[in-house]
Design an enzyme around this catalytic site. Structure first.
Site, PDB file in Angstrom:
ATOM      1  N   ASP A  29      -0.103   4.638   1.147  1.00  0.00           N
ATOM      2  CA  ASP A  29      -0.419   5.482   2.039  1.00  0.00           C
ATOM      3  C   ASP A  29       0.375   5.364   3.369  1.00  0.00           C
ATOM      4  OD1 ASP A  29      -2.141   3.142   2.536  1.00  0.00           O
ATOM      5  OD2 ASP A  29      -3.113   4.169   4.149  1.00  0.00           O
ATOM      6  N   GLU A  48      -4.934   1.985   3.587  1.00  0.00           N
ATOM      7  CA  GLU A  48      -4.679   0.548   4.062  1.00  0.00           C
ATOM      8  C   GLU A  48      -4.755   1.037   5.704  1.00  0.00           C
ATOM      9  OE1 GLU A  48      -2.324  -2.399   6.584  1.00  0.00           O
ATOM     10  OE2 GLU A  48      -1.897  -0.270   6.080  1.00  0.00           O
ATOM     11  N   GLU A  49      -4.089   2.208   6.154  1.00  0.00           N
ATOM     12  CA  GLU A  49      -3.676   2.382   7.431  1.00  0.00           C
ATOM     13  C   GLU A  49      -5.190   2.987   8.257  1.00  0.00           C
ATOM     14  OE1 GLU A  49      -1.290   1.718   8.696  1.00  0.00           O
ATOM     15  OE2 GLU A  49       0.544   1.810   7.693  1.00  0.00           O
ATOM     16  N   HIS A  88       0.762  -1.111  -0.132  1.00  0.00           N
ATOM     17  CA  HIS A  88       0.119  -0.033  -0.140  1.00  0.00           C
ATOM     18  C   HIS A  88       0.897   1.189   0.170  1.00  0.00           C
ATOM     19  CE1 HIS A  88       0.359   0.959   4.266  1.00  0.00           C
ATOM     20  NE2 HIS A  88       0.611  -0.281   4.588  1.00  0.00           N
ATOM     21  N   HIS A  96       4.517   3.489  12.692  1.00  0.00           N
ATOM     22  CA  HIS A  96       3.387   4.505  13.003  1.00  0.00           C
ATOM     23  C   HIS A  96       3.688   5.523  14.110  1.00  0.00           C
ATOM     24  CE1 HIS A  96       0.063   1.486  11.802  1.00  0.00           C
ATOM     25  NE2 HIS A  96       0.988   1.772  10.925  1.00  0.00           N
ATOM     26  N   ASP A 111       4.223  -6.116   3.238  1.00  0.00           N
ATOM     27  CA  ASP A 111       3.699  -5.457   4.131  1.00  0.00           C
ATOM     28  C   ASP A 111       3.907  -5.782   5.617  1.00  0.00           C
ATOM     29  OD1 ASP A 111       3.035  -3.007   5.555  1.00  0.00           O
ATOM     30  OD2 ASP A 111       0.612  -3.424   5.214  1.00  0.00           O
ATOM     31  N   ASP A 169       6.591   1.863   6.340  1.00  0.00           N
ATOM     32  CA  ASP A 169       5.296   0.985   6.226  1.00  0.00           C
ATOM     33  C   ASP A 169       4.219   1.937   5.378  1.00  0.00           C
ATOM     34  OD1 ASP A 169       2.815  -0.296   6.658  1.00  0.00           O
ATOM     35  OD2 ASP A 169       2.857   0.228   8.766  1.00  0.00           O
TER      36      ASP A 169
END
Length: 482
Positions: free
Chosen positions: A78, A145-146, A76, A456, A169, A115
């Site tokens: 994003d 995705e997040e 992904h 994150h 991922d 990520d």
């Protein structure tokens, strides 16, 4: 020259750096999707882009692989957008400021987006290189995705030919993931009323927490700032009269919140009592989280004296009851797979608006009925307090299948290259593989990736050497699918 120039594999890091120049937080993916479309066009590759900004880029099989089964490469584009307090970075406009520290790449003051930007960079490096041996490739780059796997949920997979999926991922080298939890975002809204109150105004903040990914790190005994704030306010309520004016904590439902702030109004005679209590609570929390989150800091800043709109007593008690009773963290461990969290949730966002409290939790489980039951618990609590509940972004679990042909091949190639057996495991975090598994009958899939730490969070790091080894492994795995 770029900051990452000279790192190997050269083209992977070239494209990774190019991606970090384009704002691509969740919900803001049009520009990066258009960039990938332009890349495909410039390299003479067939591509498709949908209304969700998902993009599929196709590359024919290399010579000798015309009869090999097609392979889907997937990741992904994003990223989670977090920045350090005081940072002026604008995720809608600014390029990330990359830096290298030994074997690690990071972004100054912000998340890095390894990520899952590294997956996109891997795919771009492969797609441009005509010297590689591989089957027909379908590079699928999804969006959002997040914030609930929204791009993958919207993707039309009917034109995909591949029955083999390599999801890129994952964040720990040497681990092949073969199953993941399903999940959903639970949104709870409680109505509140306000009135004018007068007194001494304070901003009370809980900060300094580790935070982290609400799936991968939910079992590491890291504190949740939103829940700690509920405990703090309840403790104040037992000791003094106060009024709650503002409350804000966390930015993403799937990130364990690192800070939470409240604006309160108290009587001048209560100041010393409050300050002594906050110091006592800070000491208690640091003891409770010693070894896992002992940097917890509680501060109180006087912001003024006078009148302010704050919650009335009934609304205050409603908010405190909710925060003291809302479930959070691990709810059940798997009885089938040792050490695997089966069901959990994370209160990632807390916002007090003029007329309501908004609370958002990320709910995960590898058992769909357990996920649904936990959602019903949240709904019951919310509606009992007169609020409204709904969910978004629900996605299915990726069910465990033992010893599939792809798993056996992936293990064999890893052993041949590195002289050791990789770990094959299920994880509690959500992966898009579940949605592809649901949409494509007979799909055989695995997920892997290079070493990343603290995703994150603003402490996110990507290993350079692991990125290189994982890229070589990916190329060898594609070469071995005949």
């Amino acid at each position: 020259m770029g900051v990452l120039t000279g790192l190997q594999p050269e083209r992977v890091f070239y494209y990774f750096e190019e991606l970090t120049k384009i704002p691509h937080g969740s919900g803001n993916t049009k520009e990066i999707s258009d960039y990938l479309a332009a890349f495909a066009g410039a390299h003479g590759l067939q591509w498709e882009q949908d209304a969700s900004n998902n993009i599929i880029i196709r590359k024919p099989a290399s010579a000798g692989y015309e009869n090999a089964p097609a392979v889907i490469l997937q990741g992904h584009c994003d990223m989670v957008c977090e920045k350090k307090p005081g940072s002026s970075h604008d995720f809608t406009r600014d390029a990330l400021k990359l830096a290298v520290d030994g074997d690690e790449v990071y972004a100054e003051d912000t998340t890095l987006g390894g990520d899952d930007g590294i997956a996109v960079a891997y795919m771009m490096a492969i797609l441009e290189d005509d010297s590689l041996a591989h089957p027909a490739l379908e590079a699928v780059v999804t969006t959002d995705e997040e914030i609930g796997l929204l791009g993958a949920a919207a993707l039309d997979t009917s034109e995909l030919k591949g029955k083999i999926l390599l999801n890129l991922d994952s964040e720990e080298e040497g681990i092949l993931t073969v199953s993941c939890a399903g999940g959903m975002t639970s949104i709870m809204e409680l109505p509140v009323r306000r009135n004018e109150v007068s007194g001494v105004q304070y901003r009370v903040e809980i900060s300094g927490l580790m935070g982290g990914h609400s799936g991968a790190e939910i079992g590491k005994n890291r504190a949740n700032a939103n829940l700690l704030m509920g405990r703090l306010l309840h403790g104040m309520d037992l000791r003094m009269d106060f009024a709650l004016a503002e409350l804000e904590g966390g930015n993403k439902d799937n990130a364990i919140p690192r800070s939470c702030a409240a604006e309160i109004v108290i009587g001048s005679e209560e100041e010393q009592t409050m300050l002594e209590y906050l110091q006592e609570l800070q000491e208690d929390l640091r003891k409770e989280y010693k070894g896992s989150d002992e940097g917890i800091t509680i501060t109180a800043e006087k912001t003024g004296i006078g009148a302010a709109p704050a919650l009335d007593p009934v609304s205050t008690q409603k908010v405190l009851f909710f925060l003291m009773n809302v479930p959070n963290g691990i709810r059940k461990m798997s009885a089938q797979i040792s050490g695997l969290v089966e069901t959990s949730l994370n209160l990632g966002i807390l916002r007090l608006h003029p007329d309501g409290l908004e609370a958002v939790s990320s709910v995960r489980s590898s058992v769909s009925s357990a996920k649904d039951a936990l959602g019903e618990k949240l709904e019951y609590l919310t509606e009992f307090l007169g609020g409204a509940y709904h969910t978004e972004g629900a996605y299915p679990a990726w069910e465990y299948q033992a010893d599939t042909p792809l798993q056996k091949l992936a293990v064999s190639v890893y052993e041949e290259m590195f002289g050791k057996t990789p770990t094959v495991e299920a994880i509690h975090a959500g992966l898009e593989c579940g949605l592809f598994y649901e949409k494509i009958p007979g799909l055989d899939s695995i997920s892997f990736g290079p070493d990343m730490k603290h995703v994150h969070t603003t402490e996110e790091r990507l290993s350079v050497s692991s990125t290189e080894r994982t890229y070589r492994y990916l190329l060898k795995l594609l070469e071995s699918i005949r």
